[in-house]
Write a protein that holds these residues in place. Structure first.
Motif: not given
Length: 485
Positions: A120-123, A230-236, A403-407
């Motif tokens: 999810g591009d988390i540093p 992670d496929a789900f995390a990549a969606l964000i 992107r809290l709303g999108f998440g």
């Protein structure tokens, strides 16, 4: 129909036992881990320690909040420098080195911090530290006994590796740990050790000074190996959130939620046992499936909020065993109540007319149980209380990326995908007997049918109780209260 439906239902129970609820414990090197690496190099004039701290997504988010002293949501360069020094001092207090029974003072000489992108591009946070203590005053050509212990992060899960090497002017022997690492300083983990990660927290060895072993060149690479996606995390993470991308992401989240629900766990076996045993209706199946989904989605949101708000007090990986224990206990309580009902409740008698040479009616007695809303909600909570780690990463990533709303919408779509699969499972359980009735018409007078109809609630109650016992024991095992495997 009374014969065909219980027969198929029992068959479904047997199949679903293969996907009995298994707690979603964190992967040994997954999103919750804090990984430690220590390399001790004994030289003729000093002992040097290279210490690497590699944090996965969830602890990285918590540490970034700790580093953000002013609470403005962004860690400045000055705050990172202060954080590095603070962590180096903290580690220096938690690692111990002694020679011949005398503790040595380790002083940090260098601290580097890098932030490779994770799911999810988390540093992520990767700290590389060097410590040193001088030993030039020790007697040469005399065997010395050394001990190293790492007492940092005792409650966190993750990889822990220690290696001890000889440097110029010293010779190491009798070491309890290897002299070569297997993880490339936490950059690449061996596949055969992923389920049983290294957990070395101390090492002992002997050494002699004044012996030439040749020079040891230690590389300090600046890059870190890639992590699985992670496929789900990549969606964000898409850069452009246009309407088409958003719709595709929502469809992907729903699909992944369905796949997640179809995987082992999530109360499908419990759902089968309860609905079959109580002869539940479509509405009961819908309520139970939706309760699992709501419990799962709520668990993700609550755990995510706790991770962000109480980062210094709550470690998510410590909550998962407790959630597993609570889930198992709920199923066990309902299952035991089910057993009591099936064994103590008076049987219901009813008559059937049969065509014999002398017409008469036979009375048959069966224990009939009706599902209760309390049990449905309790089992729904048990099936969904352990949240998906991927969904938690998506939530935290959405906060980090603004992107809290999108998440939140992605997590809801993920939950809807789960609901579709679980509702479908429930409907199949309720209506399974109709097809069997068409294929195998019931003669209405088989004694085997009567025995099978009477046995279904008892078997279902026993299965539910067994599932509750297994889940409870696994929770206790994860907490370390009882060891079984």
């Amino acid at each position: 129909m009374a014969y065909a439906r219980p027969l198929l239902s029992v068959c479904l129970l047997v199949v679903l036992l293969g996907v009995a609820p298994r707690p979603a414990a964190a992967h040994p090197l997954g999103n919750f881990t804090v990984n430690h690496y220590t390399r001790v190099t004994v030289r003729g004039d000093a002992i040097q320690i290279r210490y690497v701290l590699d944090l996965a997504e969830i602890p990285s988010v918590q540490e970034m909040r700790s580093a953000d002293v002013d609470g403005k949501g962004t860690v400045t360069a000055a705050e990172w420098e202060a954080y590095k020094q603070r962590k180096a001092e903290e580690i220096a207090r938690q690692i111990e080195l002694s020679v011949d029974g005398h503790p040595l003072d380790l002083r940090p000489t260098e601290v580097n911090l890098s932030q490779p992108l994770g799911q999810g591009d988390i540093p992520l946070i990767r700290l590389e530290m060097w410590f040193e203590t001088l030993i030039s005053g020790m007697a040469a050509d005399v065997q010395h006994q050394a001990t190293f212990r790492d007492r940092s992060d005792p409650a966190r899960i993750g990889w822990r590796e220690i290696v001890v090497q000889s440097g110029p002017g010293a010779l190491v022997a009798n070491s309890t740990v290897p002299d070569v690492d297997v993880s490339d300083e936490l950059r690449s983990y061996p596949d055969n050790l992923l389920q049983t990660p290294l957990d070395r927290r101390e090492a002992e060895w002997t050494f002699r000074l004044g012996l030439s072993t040749g020079s040891v060149t230690v590389a300090r690479p600046s890059t870190v190996g890639s992590r699985p996606t992670d496929a789900f995390a990549a969606l964000i993470t898409p850069a452009d959130l246009n309407p088409a991308v958003v719709l595709l992401a929502l469809a992907g989240a729903a699909l992944l939620g369905g796949i997640h629900a179809a995987s082992p766990g999530h109360g499908k076996s419990i759902m089968a046992a309860y609905i079959v045993g109580t002869r539940g209706t479509v509405s009961h199946a819908l309520v139970l499936a939706l309760a699992v989904t709501v419990a799962h989605t709520t668990g993700v949101l609550v755990l995510g909020l706790a991770t962000v708000v109480a980062s210094n007090l709550i470690f998510p990986e410590q909550l998962y065993p407790w959630l597993t224990l609570i889930s198992g206990a709920l199923v066990l309580v309902v299952g035991l109540g089910f057993v009591v009902q099936t064994t103590t409740r008076p049987a219901h008698g009813h008559g059937h007319s049969h065509d014999h040479a002398h017409p008469h009616t036979h009375a048959h007695e069966h224990v009939t149980l009706a599902p209760t809303w309390r049990n449905l909600f309790a089992l729904g909570l048990a099936g969904g209380i352990v949240p998906s780690g991927s969904a938690l990463v998506v939530l935290l990533s959405s906060v980090a990326l603004g992107r809290l709303g999108f998440g939140l919408v992605l997590i809801v779509a993920f939950g809807l995908g789960m609901a579709i699969v679980l509702v479908t499972t429930g409907l199949l359980l309720v209506h399974a007997g109709r097809l069997m009735l068409r294929l195998f018409p019931d003669d209405g007078g088989s004694p085997k049918r009567q025995r099978l109809v009477a046995a279904v609630p008892v078997v279902s109650a026993a299965i539910m109780t067994l599932l509750g016992v297994v889940a409870t024991l696994e929770g206790l095992n994860q907490l370390g209260m009882m060891r079984f495997f």
